[in-house]
Design an enzyme around this catalytic site. Structure first.
Site, PDB file in Angstrom:
ATOM      1  N   SER A 149       0.797  -1.224   0.000  1.00  0.00           N
ATOM      2  CA  SER A 149       0.000   0.000   0.000  1.00  0.00           C
ATOM      3  C   SER A 149       0.830   1.275   0.000  1.00  0.00           C
ATOM      4  O   SER A 149       0.461   2.254  -0.640  1.00  0.00           O
ATOM      5  CB  SER A 149      -0.929   0.015   1.210  1.00  0.00           C
ATOM      6  OG  SER A 149      -1.796  -1.077   1.180  1.00  0.00           O
ATOM      7  N   HIS A 213       0.144   5.029   4.092  1.00  0.00           N
ATOM      8  CA  HIS A 213      -0.483   5.522   2.863  1.00  0.00           C
ATOM      9  C   HIS A 213      -0.164   6.999   2.655  1.00  0.00           C
ATOM     10  O   HIS A 213       0.184   7.430   1.551  1.00  0.00           O
ATOM     11  CB  HIS A 213      -1.999   5.350   2.936  1.00  0.00           C
ATOM     12  CG  HIS A 213      -2.444   3.929   3.074  1.00  0.00           C
ATOM     13  ND1 HIS A 213      -3.781   3.583   3.106  1.00  0.00           N
ATOM     14  CD2 HIS A 213      -1.756   2.770   3.185  1.00  0.00           C
ATOM     15  CE1 HIS A 213      -3.890   2.274   3.232  1.00  0.00           C
ATOM     16  NE2 HIS A 213      -2.674   1.761   3.280  1.00  0.00           N
TER      17      HIS A 213
END
Length: 264
Positions: A149, A213
């Protein structure tokens, strides 16, 4: 029959061209899927057992190949390599498929714009830094952090700078998941805002590492701005996104006036 065969052949040819134009992106997708299928989290390999035995195997697997913040900075060589290995480990089918979907949608055009070697270094470098950023902020955590991610978030950040007007199909829950197309400059900042909000509400237990993220997204956007900006506007004045028949490409043109997870 002739028309149907021709259409099918055209679609197959477009697929081959798209794959050849972004071999790193599709190679990463294939590698992540293969490693997941062979690991204990997939549940496809009988040798890992079942029930509590399988759960124990999964935890040991995540701890071996994932980033454990409390162990990362203790100086051991094995732990120092985990930011790279964790990029290719996923915790569940949903985790894997969600990440690969984002990489599929945003990776090919970004790779085509950067080039294969630069994109590879960018993906791995930003992914490792995103995991390190999360680990530094949670240095006492014993939770394993796995997933691509952070790297994929960096791809999203770069995509936002390089192709701000490229239209992205989005499914919005509050609009009954109707497929709507918005420019990247609307979709991706909205996605980043959701990550920011979620990061502020996240606990220290197992779940999604939203901070990774955000770090990855910021690194990706910052890299694209520094590498392709120079006062020439998004994309450095070298290209824009052009979509034809569902296949995205980058063509020469003037500058224009898409997840880390903690495991128990």
């Amino acid at each position: 029959m002739i028309s149907t065969s021709s259409t099918a052949a055209d679609r197959a040819l477009r697929t081959v061209r798209a794959t050849s134009a972004a071999p790193v992106t599709y190679g990463l997708i294939a590698l992540c899927c293969l490693l997941f299928a062979l690991g204990p989290a997939s549940g496809l390999v009988p040798g890992y057992g079942s029930g509590d035995v399988l759960v124990a195997a999964q935890r040991a697997y995540f701890r071996r190949w994932g980033v454990v913040p409390a162990e990362l900075f203790d100086g051991s060589a094995g732990a120092a390599l985990t930011p790279a290995t964790a990029l290719f480990v996923h915790g569940s089918w949903v985790h894997l498929l969600g990440n690969m979907l984002f990489l599929f949608v945003f990776g090919a055009m970004t790779e085509e714009r950067m080039g294969r070697v630069e994109f590879t270094l960018f993906y791995v470098g930003c992914g490792c830094l995103a995991l390190l950023g999360y680990a530094a902020a949670n240095a006492d955590s014993e939770q394993s952090l796995v997933g691509a991610s952070g790297a994929i978030s960096a791809v999203l950040g770069a995509f936002l700078y390089l192709f701000p007007r490229a239209r992205v199909t989005s499914l919005l829950p509050f609009l009954f998941f109707l497929p709507l197309r918005f420019p990247a400059w609307v979709v991706l900042p909205f996605w980043a805002a959701l990550q920011w909000q979620a990061a502020g509400q996240a606990s220290d237990g197992p779940g999604v590492a939203y901070l990774a993220h955000l770090v990855g997204f910021g690194l990706g956007f910052g890299y694209a701005w520094a590498r392709y900006g120079g006062g020439r506007g998004p994309g450095g004045g070298l290209g824009r996104a052009v979509a034809t028949d569902g296949t995205a490409r980058v063509k020469p043109a003037p500058a224009p006036v898409t997840e880390g997870e903690k495991q128990p």
